[in-house]
Design a protein around this motif. Structure first.
Motif, short mmCIF file in Angstrom:
data_model
loop_
_atom_site.label_atom_id
_atom_site.label_comp_id
_atom_site.label_asym_id
_atom_site.label_seq_id
_atom_site.Cartn_x
_atom_site.Cartn_y
_atom_site.Cartn_z
N SER A 143 0.83 -1.20 0.00
CA SER A 143 0.00 0.00 0.00
C SER A 143 0.87 1.26 0.00
N GLY A 144 0.27 2.35 -0.35
CA GLY A 144 0.98 3.63 -0.46
C GLY A 144 0.60 4.26 -1.78
N THR A 145 1.35 5.26 -2.20
CA THR A 145 1.04 5.86 -3.50
C THR A 145 1.72 5.05 -4.59
N LEU A 146 1.27 5.31 -5.81
CA LEU A 146 1.88 4.63 -6.95
C LEU A 146 3.38 4.93 -6.97
N ARG A 147 3.73 6.17 -6.65
CA ARG A 147 5.12 6.58 -6.65
C ARG A 147 5.94 5.77 -5.63
N GLU A 148 5.35 5.58 -4.44
CA GLU A 148 6.06 4.83 -3.40
C GLU A 148 6.25 3.37 -3.81
N ASN A 149 5.30 2.87 -4.61
CA ASN A 149 5.43 1.49 -5.09
C ASN A 149 6.47 1.37 -6.18
N LEU A 150 6.56 2.40 -6.99
CA LEU A 150 7.54 2.37 -8.08
C LEU A 150 8.95 2.59 -7.55
N ASP A 151 9.05 3.41 -6.52
CA ASP A 151 10.37 3.83 -6.04
C ASP A 151 10.33 3.89 -4.50
N PRO A 152 10.26 2.73 -3.84
CA PRO A 152 10.02 2.69 -2.39
C PRO A 152 11.05 3.46 -1.57
N PHE A 153 12.26 3.57 -2.07
CA PHE A 153 13.30 4.20 -1.26
C PHE A 153 13.57 5.64 -1.70
N HIS A 156 14.69 7.91 -7.03
CA HIS A 156 14.57 8.32 -8.44
C HIS A 156 13.61 9.49 -8.61
N SER A 157 13.76 10.19 -9.72
CA SER A 157 12.92 11.37 -9.97
C SER A 157 11.55 10.95 -10.52
N ASP A 158 10.60 11.88 -10.47
CA ASP A 158 9.29 11.62 -11.07
C ASP A 158 9.44 11.29 -12.55
N GLY A 159 10.39 11.97 -13.18
CA GLY A 159 10.62 11.75 -14.61
C GLY A 159 10.99 10.31 -14.89
N GLU A 160 11.88 9.75 -14.07
CA GLU A 160 12.28 8.35 -14.27
C GLU A 160 11.09 7.42 -14.06
N ILE A 205 -6.15 -2.92 -20.75
CA ILE A 205 -6.10 -2.84 -19.29
C ILE A 205 -7.22 -1.92 -18.81
N ASP A 206 -7.79 -2.27 -17.65
CA ASP A 206 -8.89 -1.45 -17.12
C ASP A 206 -8.53 0.03 -17.16
N SER A 207 -9.49 0.82 -17.51
CA SER A 207 -9.22 2.25 -17.57
C SER A 207 -9.02 2.83 -16.18
N LYS A 208 -8.00 3.65 -16.01
CA LYS A 208 -7.75 4.32 -14.73
C LYS A 208 -7.49 5.79 -15.04
N PRO A 209 -8.54 6.51 -15.45
CA PRO A 209 -8.31 7.88 -15.86
C PRO A 209 -7.87 8.75 -14.69
N ASN A 210 -7.15 9.80 -15.00
CA ASN A 210 -6.74 10.80 -14.03
C ASN A 210 -5.95 10.25 -12.86
N ILE A 211 -5.11 9.28 -13.12
CA ILE A 211 -4.27 8.76 -12.05
C ILE A 211 -2.86 9.31 -12.21
N SER A 212 -2.36 9.89 -11.13
CA SER A 212 -1.01 10.43 -11.18
C SER A 212 -0.09 9.55 -10.34
N LEU A 213 1.15 9.94 -10.21
CA LEU A 213 2.07 9.18 -9.37
C LEU A 213 1.63 9.19 -7.91
N ASP A 214 0.76 10.15 -7.54
CA ASP A 214 0.26 10.20 -6.16
C ASP A 214 -0.95 9.30 -5.94
N ALA A 215 -1.38 8.59 -6.97
CA ALA A 215 -2.54 7.70 -6.83
C ALA A 215 -2.27 6.66 -5.75
N GLN A 216 -3.29 6.40 -4.95
CA GLN A 216 -3.13 5.44 -3.85
C GLN A 216 -3.17 4.01 -4.39
N VAL A 217 -2.28 3.18 -3.89
CA VAL A 217 -2.31 1.74 -4.20
C VAL A 217 -2.70 1.04 -2.91
#
Ligand SMILES: Nc1ncnc2c1ncn2[C@@H]1O[C@H](COP(=O)(O)OP(=O)(O)OP(=O)(O)O)[C@@H](O)[C@H]1O
Length: 339
Positions: A143-153, A156-160, A205-217
């Motif tokens: 759990s956490g944001t999408l960003r935390e799941n992609l880059d837990p530690f 890396h930058s948002d760009g990466e 893949i299921d549509s997930k409109p308007n999801i940013s890196l801050d989206a909750q997982v």
């Protein structure tokens, strides 16, 4: 009257004392709960270049591994030994409950072995902190944001992160690149890219409109479809450029297009990594380098798909026969053996 009051207060104090002692008892129980191993052991840090992409020796060596979920429970992994080389693609197969996930998660120390050892590029993983280990190997969703799941530690930058999501085709090609992304978790991170939205325009893949890196997982990533979870896990592996990737294939059926994207991404993007796929579909791993077949926590077969599919009375061969697509699988295994 005085006597009645004394009895009343005695009972009240006694009840309060019992409740307080319950709390103390609970605290003592929590103290006994096994703790996560240390994240970092200062005297035993893994080198920055560890594990190596080009190790000439075996990259992953598992020796006499035994895993139990509790001392009183039977072994789930039983005296398992194998060695894998850098860059190999390995399928991990077996019936449900045979121990595939347990073996895969023990490589990241989510469960600790009761016996045996796991060595990655010359380092026994039980001797280093779990941060050093898990920051180099791909992990499952939490759990956490999408960003935390992609880059837990937060390395890396948002760009990466958005670039990795683009490479696994989570974004529509025609998504406008102009909407700004919400602020990242820590101000130190570069916010160099713009917002992109998940879309079904390039995949089913299921549509997930308007999801940013801050989206909750949610825990286990259950608010994402199985296909999306796999793509997110692959994006994370890309960001980390991990020499070892453990990939847990979705159990439920994924639409053909998403599956093709996942398979293509694995072939194109992870060609230099040691890939260990916990497989549920045989066509996914039929062209892999080698397959480990588990049964009741033991390795019963370990060879190339082509050798295994030819083995009379073999477990893998009988698994292939049960699919009803034996000749297709046989052709694919043969073709892979010739490349
Ligand atoms: N947290 C746990 N506590 C106790 N036993 C567990 C736990 N997780 C798994 N097991 C047991 O360990 C055995 C192996 O489970 P595991 O999930 O590793 O199998 P698997 O081959 O990955 O199965 P599947 O294909 O269904 O995912 C099973 O008997 C299971 O009941």
């Amino acid at each position: 009257m005085a006597f009645t009051l004394s009895v009343y207060w005695t009972c009240r104090y006694w009840t309060t004392l019992e409740l307080d002692l319950n709390s103390v008892e609970r605290l003592i129980e929590y103290l006994d709960v096994p703790q996560e191993p240390p994240a970092i052991i200062e005297t035993k840090r893994a080198p920055a270049y560890w594990p190596s992409y080009s190790s000439n020796n075996d990259l992953l060596v598992v020796e006499n591994l035994e895993v139990k979920y509790a001392p009183e429970l039977p072994s789930v992994i039983n005296d398992v030994s194998f060695s894998l080389k850098a860059g190999e693609r390995i399928g991990l197969l077996g019936r449900t409950g045979s121990g595939k996930s347990t073996l895969a998660t023990s490589l990241m120390r989510f469960v600790e072995p009761t016996n045996g050892s796991i060595t990655i590029d010359g380092i026994d993983i039980s001797t280093i902190g779990v941060y050093d280990l898990r920051s180099k190997i791909d992990a499952t969703l939490f759990s956490g944001t999408l960003r935390e799941n992609l880059d837990p530690f937060g390395d890396h930058s948002d760009g990466e992160c958005t670039e990795a999501l683009r490479r696994v085709r989570m974004f529509a090609d025609d998504t406008p690149q102009t909407q700004s992304i919400r602020p990242s978790r820590t101000p130190s991170r570069a916010s160099s890219m713009h917002s992109e939205h998940f879309s079904t325009a390039t995949t089913n893949i299921d549509s997930k409109p308007n999801i940013s890196l801050d989206a909750q997982v949610s825990a286990g990533g259950t608010n994402f479809s199985q296909g999306q979870r796999q793509l997110i896990a692959m994006a994370r592996a890309l960001i980390r450029r991990s020499p070892i990737i453990i990939f847990d294939e979705a159990t439920s059926s994924i639409d053909f297009e998403t599956d093709s994207i996942i398979q293509a991404t694995i072939r194109e993007e992870f060609s230099g990594s040691l890939l260990l796929t916990v497989a549920h579909r045989l066509r996914t791993i039929i062209d892999y380098d080698r397959l480990i077949i588990l049964d009741k926590g033991k390795i019963v077969e370990f060879d190339t798909p082509w050798n295994l599919i030819q083995k009379e009375d073999g477990v893998f061969r009988s698994m292939c026969m049960k699919t009803g697509t034996f000749s297709e699988l046989e052709d694919a295994a043969k073709a892979a053996s010739l490349t």
